[in-house]
Design a protein around this motif. Structure first.
Motif, PDB file in Angstrom:
ATOM      1  N   ARG A  80       0.824  -1.207   0.000  1.00  0.00           N
ATOM      2  CA  ARG A  80       0.000   0.000   0.000  1.00  0.00           C
ATOM      3  C   ARG A  80       0.859   1.259   0.000  1.00  0.00           C
ATOM      4  N   LEU A  81       1.962   1.206   0.728  1.00  0.00           N
ATOM      5  CA  LEU A  81       2.863   2.354   0.727  1.00  0.00           C
ATOM      6  C   LEU A  81       3.431   2.607  -0.666  1.00  0.00           C
ATOM      7  N   GLU A  82       3.806   1.527  -1.358  1.00  0.00           N
ATOM      8  CA  GLU A  82       4.335   1.675  -2.717  1.00  0.00           C
ATOM      9  C   GLU A  82       3.266   2.219  -3.652  1.00  0.00           C
ATOM     10  N   GLN A  83       2.056   1.701  -3.541  1.00  0.00           N
ATOM     11  CA  GLN A  83       0.965   2.167  -4.393  1.00  0.00           C
ATOM     12  C   GLN A  83       0.637   3.634  -4.098  1.00  0.00           C
ATOM     13  N   ASN A  84       0.661   4.009  -2.836  1.00  0.00           N
ATOM     14  CA  ASN A  84       0.379   5.385  -2.457  1.00  0.00           C
ATOM     15  C   ASN A  84       1.406   6.348  -3.056  1.00  0.00           C
ATOM     16  N   LEU A  85       2.672   5.944  -3.045  1.00  0.00           N
ATOM     17  CA  LEU A  85       3.703   6.815  -3.607  1.00  0.00           C
ATOM     18  C   LEU A  85       3.429   7.086  -5.074  1.00  0.00           C
ATOM     19  N   ARG A  86       3.012   6.072  -5.808  1.00  0.00           N
ATOM     20  CA  ARG A  86       2.738   6.260  -7.235  1.00  0.00           C
ATOM     21  C   ARG A  86       1.539   7.174  -7.452  1.00  0.00           C
ATOM     22  N   VAL A 137      11.523   1.268   0.116  1.00  0.00           N
ATOM     23  CA  VAL A 137      10.321   2.097   0.003  1.00  0.00           C
ATOM     24  C   VAL A 137      10.607   3.505   0.520  1.00  0.00           C
ATOM     25  N   GLY A 138      11.296   3.586   1.655  1.00  0.00           N
ATOM     26  CA  GLY A 138      11.616   4.886   2.225  1.00  0.00           C
ATOM     27  C   GLY A 138      12.474   5.731   1.309  1.00  0.00           C
ATOM     28  N   SER A 139      13.394   5.092   0.587  1.00  0.00           N
ATOM     29  CA  SER A 139      14.238   5.859  -0.327  1.00  0.00           C
ATOM     30  C   SER A 139      13.401   6.498  -1.423  1.00  0.00           C
ATOM     31  N   GLY A 140      12.346   5.798  -1.858  1.00  0.00           N
ATOM     32  CA  GLY A 140      11.456   6.374  -2.860  1.00  0.00           C
ATOM     33  C   GLY A 140      10.722   7.593  -2.334  1.00  0.00           C
ATOM     34  N   TYR A 141      10.210   7.502  -1.105  1.00  0.00           N
ATOM     35  CA  TYR A 141       9.516   8.644  -0.505  1.00  0.00           C
ATOM     36  C   TYR A 141      10.471   9.813  -0.274  1.00  0.00           C
ATOM     37  N   ALA A 142      11.678   9.512   0.213  1.00  0.00           N
ATOM     38  CA  ALA A 142      12.646  10.584   0.471  1.00  0.00           C
ATOM     39  C   ALA A 142      13.073  11.247  -0.832  1.00  0.00           C
ATOM     40  N   GLU A 143      13.291  10.451  -1.873  1.00  0.00           N
ATOM     41  CA  GLU A 143      13.683  11.027  -3.167  1.00  0.00           C
ATOM     42  C   GLU A 143      12.589  11.937  -3.697  1.00  0.00           C
ATOM     43  N   PHE A 144      11.326  11.485  -3.606  1.00  0.00           N
ATOM     44  CA  PHE A 144      10.229  12.285  -4.128  1.00  0.00           C
ATOM     45  C   PHE A 144      10.063  13.572  -3.320  1.00  0.00           C
ATOM     46  N   THR A 145      10.273  13.504  -2.016  1.00  0.00           N
ATOM     47  CA  THR A 145      10.233  14.705  -1.193  1.00  0.00           C
ATOM     48  C   THR A 145      11.329  15.673  -1.627  1.00  0.00           C
ATOM     49  N   GLY A 146      12.509  15.123  -1.937  1.00  0.00           N
ATOM     50  CA  GLY A 146      13.583  15.963  -2.461  1.00  0.00           C
ATOM     51  C   GLY A 146      13.215  16.611  -3.772  1.00  0.00           C
ATOM     52  N   TRP A 147      12.528  15.858  -4.631  1.00  0.00           N
ATOM     53  CA  TRP A 147      12.096  16.427  -5.914  1.00  0.00           C
ATOM     54  C   TRP A 147      11.134  17.597  -5.690  1.00  0.00           C
ATOM     55  N   LEU A 148      10.221  17.467  -4.740  1.00  0.00           N
ATOM     56  CA  LEU A 148       9.284  18.553  -4.462  1.00  0.00           C
ATOM     57  C   LEU A 148      10.031  19.805  -4.008  1.00  0.00           C
ATOM     58  N   HIS A 149      11.073  19.621  -3.184  1.00  0.00           N
ATOM     59  CA  HIS A 149      11.905  20.760  -2.789  1.00  0.00           C
ATOM     60  C   HIS A 149      12.615  21.355  -4.008  1.00  0.00           C
ATOM     61  N   HIS A 150      13.096  20.506  -4.885  1.00  0.00           N
ATOM     62  CA  HIS A 150      13.748  20.966  -6.111  1.00  0.00           C
ATOM     63  C   HIS A 150      12.795  21.835  -6.916  1.00  0.00           C
ATOM     64  N   ASP A 151      11.572  21.342  -7.112  1.00  0.00           N
ATOM     65  CA  ASP A 151      10.605  22.076  -7.922  1.00  0.00           C
ATOM     66  C   ASP A 151      10.158  23.353  -7.231  1.00  0.00           C
ATOM     67  N   GLU A 162      10.390  -0.564 -22.230  1.00  0.00           N
ATOM     68  CA  GLU A 162      10.465  -1.662 -21.268  1.00  0.00           C
ATOM     69  C   GLU A 162      10.388  -1.125 -19.848  1.00  0.00           C
ATOM     70  N   ILE A 163       9.261  -1.379 -19.183  1.00  0.00           N
ATOM     71  CA  ILE A 163       9.066  -0.946 -17.806  1.00  0.00           C
ATOM     72  C   ILE A 163       8.960  -2.181 -16.923  1.00  0.00           C
ATOM     73  N   ILE A 164       9.920  -2.352 -16.050  1.00  0.00           N
ATOM     74  CA  ILE A 164       9.924  -3.477 -15.113  1.00  0.00           C
ATOM     75  C   ILE A 164       9.267  -3.021 -13.825  1.00  0.00           C
ATOM     76  N   ASP A 165       8.484  -3.883 -13.196  1.00  0.00           N
ATOM     77  CA  ASP A 165       7.735  -3.542 -11.992  1.00  0.00           C
ATOM     78  C   ASP A 165       8.589  -2.765 -10.996  1.00  0.00           C
ATOM     79  N   GLY A 166       8.028  -1.663 -10.488  1.00  0.00           N
ATOM     80  CA  GLY A 166       8.723  -0.859  -9.497  1.00  0.00           C
ATOM     81  C   GLY A 166       9.655   0.188 -10.067  1.00  0.00           C
ATOM     82  N   ASP A 167       9.704   0.327 -11.388  1.00  0.00           N
ATOM     83  CA  ASP A 167      10.595   1.296 -12.015  1.00  0.00           C
ATOM     84  C   ASP A 167      10.223   2.710 -11.546  1.00  0.00           C
ATOM     85  N   PRO A 168      11.153   3.437 -10.903  1.00  0.00           N
ATOM     86  CA  PRO A 168      10.821   4.770 -10.389  1.00  0.00           C
ATOM     87  C   PRO A 168      10.612   5.811 -11.480  1.00  0.00           C
ATOM     88  N   THR A 169      10.973   5.499 -12.727  1.00  0.00           N
ATOM     89  CA  THR A 169      10.712   6.457 -13.803  1.00  0.00           C
ATOM     90  C   THR A 169       9.271   6.387 -14.277  1.00  0.00           C
TER      91      THR A 169
END
Length: 429
Positions: free
Chosen positions: A132-138, A181-195, A298-305
């Motif tokens: 659920r955490l992974e799905q929520n991030l997406r 999972v946490g690295s994905g959330y932290a990276e996305f939070t960093g992106w929001l700061h970037h933007d 080619e998108i493999i499951d969990g691809d952060p792009t």
């Protein structure tokens, strides 16, 4: 069938302007108002126009051609989906000072968080909770492109805090998954700061994301975070730094990192372009072409792009346009960004603002000031609507000086005055 608007607000009025391909000045002229008033709608999406303005907007919509009406209907659908996603995420996932809200406890049943104002203690999550955490991030990725950082940044910080508490009690495979999972959330939070224009904050969050990805032995996320650090260096105009991070992101040679390496390669090319190394730009684009041939689509499951970046072929096209602009190839840059904007998916609303700003710069390079202001005004409106300080800072940092020698042209004078009146709000730490 014409879409009927029961009550107009700033967001709907701005959507109509975009659907009709009007500038702020042009819409103001159509309703007999001021450009500053129309710009206020862009900046305050919940503001309610006067009844006179609402009647004027009704008339403009009813007389729009079928293509314009269809675009408006699609934009309203996107606003509705984004608003629902943001509202649901805020209501269901907002953390109190002591832990999760009651709604989130019901949603993720295996978490136990006291609501007494003290720091909560979370139980070790199940595989269902992690999924659920992974799905929520997406879902946050999807909302971001329309809403920008303003709404999402506090929410994402709360999620990171929650995940960090979970990590403190976890061991073994569960801890590894929480780190990933946490690295994905932290990276996305960093992106929001970037933007939001906070590059220092973005770098701090990226450092946390990189540490968690490496500790969780997640090569793909490690590669992705390094690529994102390269993108931050591009924003800071540090070409050499961007090249080094982008090269580091390309060192993991696996199918899972294929799409990331395509993006990292063209990010490296952009870094070389900032440094003025045209030969290196061409060389790296050859590398990107080879990667594109192997991994495009080619998108493999969990691809952060996924859900964050457009298709690799379009992304390479965007990078070529950026490099043409960096290297001073005016005609190539105008043609390339015009092509990119015609190819961009309609839901990439904030990205459209970025590329319109780049097109405005390309028009300046080609000595086309009127065309530059048309593109710049649309970029400005999108930046205001989405809270993209990054786009506003780009516009304020490059266009006034670039347009200075044409300041006697009315369109240029109005745009520069409008841009100077807005003070971007920089995101917090």
């Amino acid at each position: 069938m014409v879409t009927v608007v029961t009550s107009w607000n700033g967001a709907k009025a701005s959507a109509l302007r975009v659907a009709l391909r009007l500038t702020v000045d042009e819409l103001a002229a159509r309703i007999g108002g001021s450009p500053r008033g129309v710009a206020k709608w862009e900046h305050q999406p919940d503001v309610i126009p006067s009844m006179v303005s609402q009647r004027d907007l009704d008339h403009i919509l009813s007389t729009a051609n079928p293509d314009q009406q269809a675009r408006f209907a699609l934009l309203l659908e996107e606003l509705g989906r984004a608003g629902a996603a943001a509202a649901g995420a805020t209501n269901d996932a907002r953390l109190t000072s002591g832990g999760l809200s009651a709604a989130e406890q019901r949603r993720i049943s295996d978490l136990s968080v006291p609501l007494n104002g003290s720091r909560g203690v979370l139980s070790i999550p199940t595989s269902e909770t992690l999924a659920r955490l992974e799905q929520n991030l997406r879902s946050q990725y999807s909302a971001d492109n329309l809403l920008g950082p303003r709404e999402l940044m506090p929410l994402m910080k709360s999620y990171v805090s929650m995940i960090e508490q979970m990590q403190e009690k976890a061991t073994g495979a569960v801890l590894d998954q929480l780190l990933r999972v946490g690295s994905g959330y932290a990276e996305f939070t960093g992106w929001l700061h970037h933007d939001a224009g906070d590059l220092r904050g973005a770098a701090t969050w990226a450092t946390r994301a990189l540490e968690w990805a490496q500790a969780g032995m997640d090569e793909r996320m490690t590669s992705f975070v390094l690529m994102r650090r390269a993108a931050g260096a591009l924003t800071a105009r540090n070409g050499a730094y961007a090249v080094r991070f982008a090269q580091a992101a390309q060192r993991f040679e696996s199918a899972e990192t294929g799409r990331i390496r395509i993006i990292a390669a063209v990010t490296e090319a952009h870094g070389h372009a900032i440094a003025g190394a045209g030969g290196e730009v061409d060389r790296v684009f050859d590398t990107a072409a080879g990667l594109l041939e192997r991994y495009d689509g080619e998108i493999i499951d969990g691809d952060p792009t996924a859900d964050r970046y457009c298709e690799p072929a379009l992304y390479v096209k965007i990078a070529r346009a950026k490099c043409a602009l960096e290297l001073g190839r005016a005609g190539d840059a105008v043609a390339a960004f015009t092509d990119v904007l015609s190819s961009l998916p309609p839901d990439y609303h904030r990205d459209r603002g970025q590329y319109l700003g780049s097109l405005a710069r390309a028009h300046i390079l080609a000595e086309q000031p009127e065309a530059s202001t048309v593109a710049a005004e649309e970029a400005y409106s999108i930046a205001i609507a989405t809270g993209s300080t990054r786009t506003l800072m780009d516009l304020r940092g490059t266009l006034p000086n670039g347009l200075a020698r044409w300041s006697h042209i009315p369109e240029v004078e109005r745009f520069c005055a409008m841009l100077a009146a807005v003070e971007p709000e920089i995101g917090g730490n």
